[in-house]
Design an enzyme around this catalytic site. Sequence first.
Site, mmCIF file in Angstrom:
data_model
loop_
_atom_site.group_PDB
_atom_site.id
_atom_site.type_symbol
_atom_site.label_atom_id
_atom_site.label_comp_id
_atom_site.label_asym_id
_atom_site.label_seq_id
_atom_site.Cartn_x
_atom_site.Cartn_y
_atom_site.Cartn_z
ATOM 1 N N GLY A 63 0.811 -1.222 0.000
ATOM 2 C CA GLY A 63 0.000 0.000 0.000
ATOM 3 C C GLY A 63 0.837 1.261 0.000
ATOM 4 N N LEU A 82 4.691 0.961 -4.139
ATOM 5 C CA LEU A 82 5.950 0.329 -4.562
ATOM 6 C C LEU A 82 5.702 -1.003 -5.283
ATOM 7 C CD1 LEU A 82 8.120 1.053 -1.374
ATOM 8 C CD2 LEU A 82 7.990 2.374 -3.493
ATOM 9 N N SER A 108 3.849 -3.821 -4.620
ATOM 10 C CA SER A 108 3.941 -5.118 -3.940
ATOM 11 C C SER A 108 3.101 -6.164 -4.665
ATOM 12 C CB SER A 108 3.493 -4.997 -2.487
ATOM 13 O OG SER A 108 2.173 -4.501 -2.420
ATOM 14 N N ASP A 141 4.260 -1.541 -13.852
ATOM 15 C CA ASP A 141 4.758 -2.224 -12.651
ATOM 16 C C ASP A 141 5.246 -3.637 -12.966
ATOM 17 O OD1 ASP A 141 3.835 0.090 -11.558
ATOM 18 O OD2 ASP A 141 2.058 -0.800 -10.643
HETATM 19 C C1 GLA Z 1 0.063 2.198 -10.639
HETATM 20 C C2 GLA Z 1 -0.282 1.342 -11.846
HETATM 21 C C3 GLA Z 1 0.687 1.624 -13.004
HETATM 22 C C4 GLA Z 1 0.803 3.121 -13.294
HETATM 23 C C5 GLA Z 1 1.037 3.895 -11.999
HETATM 24 C C6 GLA Z 1 0.998 5.379 -12.217
HETATM 25 O O1 GLA Z 1 1.309 1.823 -10.120
HETATM 26 O O2 GLA Z 1 -0.215 -0.022 -11.522
HETATM 27 O O3 GLA Z 1 0.253 0.917 -14.147
HETATM 28 O O4 GLA Z 1 -0.322 3.586 -13.977
HETATM 29 O O5 GLA Z 1 0.099 3.575 -10.998
HETATM 30 O O6 GLA Z 1 2.074 5.785 -12.988
#
Ligand code: GLA
Length: 382
Positions: free
Chosen positions: A123, A126, A128, A173
Amino acid sequence: MSSADVDAVLSAFTSRFGRDPEGVWAAPGRVNLIGEHTDYNDGFVMPFALAQAVTVAAEARADGRWSVTSLNQDETHQFGPDDLVPGMDGWHAYVAGVVWALREAGRKVRGADLVLSSDVPVGAGLSSSAALECATLAVLADLSELEIEPLERAKLARRCENEFVGAPTGLMDQAASTLCTVGHALFFDCRSFETEQVHLALDEAGLELLVLDTRTPHALVDSEYAARRRSCEEAARLLGVRALRDVTDLDAALAALPDPEMQRRVRHVVTEDVRVLEAAEMLRQDRITDLAPLLDASHVSMRDDFEITVPTVDLAVETAKAAGALGARMTGGGFGGCIIALVAAGTADQVAAAVATTFDAAGYGAPSHFLGRPSAGAGRIR
Ligand code: GLA
């Protein structure tokens, strides 16, 4: 991943099953250096993988079922093929959803027992959950002897997130957790999927990257994230472009949009893409210090135009700057979580202490911090 986590999953696996696992895998969380909410607009991002990771000890099992134990949650869940129903609740949905995504893609997934531990703060913005998905994917691909290219792995992990868990995120991510390499940030084109490993030589430049967790709960993140995404898609439709990445004349685009809020959303995305391109160019030239004003501008854009910051995050950024940070911004989806600050080597603790003091005076809870070190993407570690 910490060596304590490796020891923990190995010994928990052994005491649970009475034998050693077949191997140990890990997938990292990430910070995003720059490029926020650009990924689902077909734009550019530049994350790097953290040393913090989800670590999994695992072994295949013959009955075609899966069990997963989280040492963090002190919970075990079991499921079979019939239980793989999108919309499943709980942390284990990120594991079940990866099995589901692989099967949807026509892959034969063997049953497996997984024991995991994570030192990625939850949360905090980062990733997770992406770390959990990408670690599961690395485990299941190896145990099932599936040849899957790294980019394909990231896409399968995102499919879990979007279609099984139901969060309408972009690909950043999962791409970061899968594709990043030690010592580099990942310059990633979210339309062409082209990647470039750009050297992030913080030590050589006499710099550190402070990651400070405001520990503000992500209260609105799900609904607000989806609302931002809808607004961007609607703007692209009104402008007659495939995605906001295709806006080449910002002034003309702003003039063509009736709604001031939508204008602000578009201005953030379009200017943020430009900042990522500039940041990548600076890193190619090893001009890391020159990232600082881009980080600052990115934060202002997220605060005033995209409106995804919260008071704790803004205060952390302002205080870090006043305490000597060269540049600072919120990282991740927003509405809480972490900031990153580029600081001179040896000063991260004192910048973090200044934020802690200011938070205390403002009646906010204590933040936590660590140094962000560009680390390896997902894979087998034993
Ligand atoms: C979250 C989403 C990503 C991206 C970011 C914002 O981490 O999982 O896909 O959109 O927000 O940059």
